[in-house]
Design a protein around this motif. Structure first.
Motif, PDB file in Angstrom:
ATOM      1  N   VAL A 124     -19.127  54.735 -67.584  1.00  0.00           N
ATOM      2  CA  VAL A 124     -19.789  53.428 -67.571  1.00  0.00           C
ATOM      3  C   VAL A 124     -18.869  52.400 -66.932  1.00  0.00           C
ATOM      4  O   VAL A 124     -17.661  52.386 -67.175  1.00  0.00           O
ATOM      5  N   ALA A 125     -19.468  51.544 -66.115  1.00  0.00           N
ATOM      6  CA  ALA A 125     -18.735  50.446 -65.462  1.00  0.00           C
ATOM      7  C   ALA A 125     -19.365  49.135 -65.930  1.00  0.00           C
ATOM      8  O   ALA A 125     -20.363  48.687 -65.367  1.00  0.00           O
ATOM      9  N   PRO A 126     -18.813  48.523 -66.982  1.00  0.00           N
ATOM     10  CA  PRO A 126     -19.421  47.308 -67.533  1.00  0.00           C
ATOM     11  C   PRO A 126     -19.434  46.154 -66.533  1.00  0.00           C
ATOM     12  O   PRO A 126     -18.550  46.024 -65.682  1.00  0.00           O
ATOM     13  N   ALA A 127     -20.439  45.296 -66.695  1.00  0.00           N
ATOM     14  CA  ALA A 127     -20.547  44.085 -65.884  1.00  0.00           C
ATOM     15  C   ALA A 127     -21.189  43.012 -66.746  1.00  0.00           C
ATOM     16  O   ALA A 127     -22.349  43.150 -67.150  1.00  0.00           O
ATOM     17  N   MET A 128     -20.428  41.963 -67.061  1.00  0.00           N
ATOM     18  CA  MET A 128     -20.963  40.870 -67.888  1.00  0.00           C
ATOM     19  C   MET A 128     -19.984  39.711 -67.854  1.00  0.00           C
ATOM     20  O   MET A 128     -18.887  39.825 -67.294  1.00  0.00           O
ATOM     21  N   ASP A 129     -20.369  38.610 -68.472  1.00  0.00           N
ATOM     22  CA  ASP A 129     -19.486  37.453 -68.521  1.00  0.00           C
ATOM     23  C   ASP A 129     -18.316  37.726 -69.457  1.00  0.00           C
ATOM     24  O   ASP A 129     -18.387  38.575 -70.349  1.00  0.00           O
ATOM     25  N   LEU A 130     -17.227  36.988 -69.266  1.00  0.00           N
ATOM     26  CA  LEU A 130     -15.996  37.289 -69.995  1.00  0.00           C
ATOM     27  C   LEU A 130     -16.161  37.182 -71.501  1.00  0.00           C
ATOM     28  O   LEU A 130     -15.590  37.982 -72.261  1.00  0.00           O
ATOM     29  N   ASP A 131     -16.946  36.216 -71.998  1.00  0.00           N
ATOM     30  CA  ASP A 131     -17.123  36.067 -73.440  1.00  0.00           C
ATOM     31  C   ASP A 131     -17.951  37.210 -74.014  1.00  0.00           C
ATOM     32  O   ASP A 131     -17.702  37.655 -75.145  1.00  0.00           O
ATOM     33  N   MET A 132     -18.916  37.695 -73.251  1.00  0.00           N
ATOM     34  CA  MET A 132     -19.711  38.840 -73.699  1.00  0.00           C
ATOM     35  C   MET A 132     -18.843  40.093 -73.769  1.00  0.00           C
ATOM     36  O   MET A 132     -18.939  40.878 -74.720  1.00  0.00           O
ATOM     37  N   TRP A 133     -17.996  40.283 -72.766  1.00  0.00           N
ATOM     38  CA  TRP A 133     -17.134  41.464 -72.752  1.00  0.00           C
ATOM     39  C   TRP A 133     -16.097  41.392 -73.878  1.00  0.00           C
ATOM     40  O   TRP A 133     -15.742  42.419 -74.469  1.00  0.00           O
ATOM     41  N   ALA A 134     -15.635  40.200 -74.201  1.00  0.00           N
ATOM     42  CA  ALA A 134     -14.617  40.047 -75.237  1.00  0.00           C
ATOM     43  C   ALA A 134     -15.202  40.022 -76.646  1.00  0.00           C
ATOM     44  O   ALA A 134     -14.449  40.103 -77.629  1.00  0.00           O
ATOM     45  N   HIS A 135     -16.514  39.919 -76.770  1.00  0.00           N
ATOM     46  CA  HIS A 135     -17.129  39.790 -78.099  1.00  0.00           C
ATOM     47  C   HIS A 135     -16.862  41.039 -78.939  1.00  0.00           C
ATOM     48  O   HIS A 135     -16.930  42.163 -78.449  1.00  0.00           O
ATOM     49  N   PRO A 136     -16.573  40.865 -80.235  1.00  0.00           N
ATOM     50  CA  PRO A 136     -16.300  42.025 -81.096  1.00  0.00           C
ATOM     51  C   PRO A 136     -17.414  43.069 -81.107  1.00  0.00           C
ATOM     52  O   PRO A 136     -17.148  44.267 -81.214  1.00  0.00           O
ATOM     53  N   ALA A 137     -18.665  42.635 -80.985  1.00  0.00           N
ATOM     54  CA  ALA A 137     -19.778  43.589 -80.985  1.00  0.00           C
ATOM     55  C   ALA A 137     -19.722  44.494 -79.758  1.00  0.00           C
ATOM     56  O   ALA A 137     -19.913  45.717 -79.849  1.00  0.00           O
ATOM     57  N   THR A 138     -19.456  43.892 -78.584  1.00  0.00           N
ATOM     58  CA  THR A 138     -19.352  44.689 -77.359  1.00  0.00           C
ATOM     59  C   THR A 138     -18.149  45.614 -77.425  1.00  0.00           C
ATOM     60  O   THR A 138     -18.236  46.799 -77.031  1.00  0.00           O
ATOM     61  N   ARG A 139     -17.044  45.113 -77.908  1.00  0.00           N
ATOM     62  CA  ARG A 139     -15.840  45.943 -78.035  1.00  0.00           C
ATOM     63  C   ARG A 139     -16.098  47.127 -78.970  1.00  0.00           C
ATOM     64  O   ARG A 139     -15.673  48.252 -78.708  1.00  0.00           O
ATOM     65  N   ALA A 140     -16.802  46.865 -80.081  1.00  0.00           N
ATOM     66  CA  ALA A 140     -17.103  47.938 -81.027  1.00  0.00           C
ATOM     67  C   ALA A 140     -18.037  48.976 -80.405  1.00  0.00           C
ATOM     68  O   ALA A 140     -17.867  50.188 -80.597  1.00  0.00           O
ATOM     69  N   ASN A 141     -19.032  48.506 -79.658  1.00  0.00           N
ATOM     70  CA  ASN A 141     -19.947  49.436 -78.999  1.00  0.00           C
ATOM     71  C   ASN A 141     -19.215  50.298 -77.975  1.00  0.00           C
ATOM     72  O   ASN A 141     -19.450  51.503 -77.876  1.00  0.00           O
ATOM     73  N   MET A 142     -18.310  49.677 -77.211  1.00  0.00           N
ATOM     74  CA  MET A 142     -17.560  50.431 -76.215  1.00  0.00           C
ATOM     75  C   MET A 142     -16.645  51.447 -76.900  1.00  0.00           C
ATOM     76  O   MET A 142     -16.502  52.582 -76.431  1.00  0.00           O
ATOM     77  N   ALA A 143     -16.043  51.045 -78.004  1.00  0.00           N
ATOM     78  CA  ALA A 143     -15.169  51.978 -78.733  1.00  0.00           C
ATOM     79  C   ALA A 143     -15.966  53.160 -79.264  1.00  0.00           C
ATOM     80  O   ALA A 143     -15.489  54.307 -79.244  1.00  0.00           O
ATOM     81  N   THR A 144     -17.185  52.892 -79.733  1.00  0.00           N
ATOM     82  CA  THR A 144     -18.047  53.981 -80.211  1.00  0.00           C
ATOM     83  C   THR A 144     -18.368  54.947 -79.082  1.00  0.00           C
ATOM     84  O   THR A 144     -18.303  56.173 -79.254  1.00  0.00           O
ATOM     85  N   LEU A 145     -18.719  54.408 -77.927  1.00  0.00           N
ATOM     86  CA  LEU A 145     -19.033  55.261 -76.781  1.00  0.00           C
ATOM     87  C   LEU A 145     -17.829  56.110 -76.375  1.00  0.00           C
ATOM     88  O   LEU A 145     -17.964  57.291 -76.044  1.00  0.00           O
ATOM     89  N   GLN A 146     -16.653  55.511 -76.388  1.00  0.00           N
ATOM     90  CA  GLN A 146     -15.458  56.260 -76.026  1.00  0.00           C
ATOM     91  C   GLN A 146     -15.184  57.370 -77.040  1.00  0.00           C
ATOM     92  O   GLN A 146     -14.739  58.459 -76.670  1.00  0.00           O
ATOM     93  N   ARG A 147     -15.468  57.122 -78.324  1.00  0.00           N
ATOM     94  CA  ARG A 147     -15.321  58.185 -79.321  1.00  0.00           C
ATOM     95  C   ARG A 147     -16.315  59.310 -79.073  1.00  0.00           C
ATOM     96  O   ARG A 147     -16.054  60.471 -79.406  1.00  0.00           O
ATOM     97  N   HIS A 148     -17.451  58.968 -78.475  1.00  0.00           N
ATOM     98  CA  HIS A 148     -18.460  59.968 -78.134  1.00  0.00           C
ATOM     99  C   HIS A 148     -18.147  60.685 -76.825  1.00  0.00           C
ATOM    100  O   HIS A 148     -18.939  61.518 -76.378  1.00  0.00           O
TER     101      HIS A 148
END
Length: 399
Positions: free
Chosen positions: A119-143
């Motif tokens: 996955v190659a994320p694309a979004m505004d800096l606050d969206m990318w830094a948001h804890p929810a997005t970070r948690a979702n990305m961490a979940t995907l990486q665990r998968h």
């Protein structure tokens, strides 16, 4: 590396979707078979016709096309793919994938795929830094999903920061490196010199040459692609370097010697492609020389021989490559330089060959090793010449 690989590209609803056209073209050019899945949001930013034309395959967006009666079998697509790449991947899509939601064809293919997923994320800096997005990305990486990190730069919002989708060329390099495993020069350090040196006559004028630095830059980029950590010592006018290279800008032969002596002891590979001036004014004027006389005599002295200095310091395990640009007795001069300066390889190019030498985008070379073995090449773009030289370096190193 990607020849005959089956790649599904998922394109989501982001302004960065315009880059997906370039990405498809690069993947196809690399030999991949590409099928595109375009989300409903993605269709607002790029047309299916554009992506179908570039991929040479129909674009999928829904499970069922009412006009054609064709069903897009998500299971079949997931099994067909050798790689699923989602670029751009929006915050919305990352959230859906991380939580197993299946309300789109792309999400269904993701859940069906047995291949690597990038996955190659694309979004505004606050969206990318948001804890929810970070948690979702961490979940995907665990998968097992691989993140292609977003870049840092100007964003569509007008803000500047992290969240910008990686450039298509960067993504292609990233994928190729991941799929091919360890690169041959991983863990190696390479030193490359490029461009001319300028030797001051006075604060305004200098003695120089026509070297453009293009050949040295191409070599530095190629070594980096092969996995090496690269320092480029660049003379005046050398083109801008891409990210990933450590660049040291110099002006004179003395500057170049100083920079090379700093980095050379740790170098596994050193390629000296710079055109270092052989002579310099013995006494540069401190002020601009005025045009008060019909003639001007300047006493010249030899510049330090950078290549010979490094050759004298070469330790076992180091590979040292020099260049010889000649106009006569080309081969004999090149072989003499190879021996005298303790080189492992020398690259000969002649100004008698049309399209070779300074200032062009092409070069025609002959490579000699320490045994005097000769390999001649046709006229090629300098990027291709860099590949040939680096291949010779790998053979020399037994890699």
């Amino acid at each position: 590396m990607l020849n005959e690989k089956n790649i599904i590209l998922g394109v989501c609803g982001s302004i960065a979707a315009y880059k997906s056209a370039v990405l498809v073209r690069l993947l196809v050019k690399a030999g991949a078979n590409v099928r595109v899945i375009l989300t409903e949001g993605g269709e607002h930013f790029i047309t299916p016709l554009t992506l179908a034309t570039l991929s040479k395959n129909p674009v999928h967006s829904t499970y069922f096309d009412a006009e054609t009666g064709v069903w897009a079998n998500h299971v079949e697509l997931g099994l067909w793919a050798d790689l699923l790449l989602i670029a751009p991947a929006t915050a919305n899509t990352l959230a859906k994938l991380a939580n197993g939601l299946c309300d789109s064809l792309l999400a269904a293919v993701y859940l069906s795929a047995r291949c690597p997923v990038y996955v190659a994320p694309a979004m505004d800096l606050d969206m990318w830094a948001h804890p929810a997005t970070r948690a979702n990305m961490a979940t995907l990486q665990r998968h097992g999903v691989t993140l292609i990190p977003p870049g840092n730069g100007e964003l569509a919002s007008g803000l500047s920061g992290e969240g910008r989708m990686a450039e298509p060329e960067t993504m292609l390099d990233f994928i190729q490196q991941k799929l091919t495993g360890p690169l041959p020069l991983a863990g190696k350090f390479a030193l490359v010199t490029a461009g001319p040196t300028y030797e001051a006559i006075d604060p305004v004028r200098f003695i120089g040459n026509h070297s453009s630095g293009k050949m040295g830059l191409a070599l530095a980029v190629e070594l980096h692609k092969l996995g090496a950590s690269v320092t480029l010592v660049a003379g005046p006018g050398t083109p801008a370097s891409p990210e990933g290279l450590n660049r040291v800008n110099i002006r004179s032969a003395s500057d170049m010697l100083q920079a090379c002596l700093e980095y050379y002891p740790a170098a596994d590979i050193t390629i000296m492609s710079a055109a270092v001036a052989d002579y310099r004014p013995a006494q540069p004027a401190g002020q601009k020389i005025k045009k008060n006389s019909p003639t001007l005599t300047i006493d010249l002295e030899k510049t330090p021989d950078v290549l010979a200095t490094l050759g004298a310091q070469k330790r076992p395990g180091q590979t040292l490559v020099g260049f010889a640009l000649e106009t006569e007795h080309e081969e004999s001069y090149a072989l003499a330089k190879l021996d005298k300066k303790n080189l492992d390889l020398i690259v000969l190019n002649s100004l008698n060959d049309q399209g070779a030498g300074f200032g062009t985008n092409t070069n025609k070379i002959t490579i000699f090793n320490r045994n005097g073995e000769k390999t001649a090449f046709d006229l090629k773009p300098k990027t291709a010449v860099a590949s040939d030289i680096c291949a010779a370096v790998l053979r020399q190193m037994g890699l």
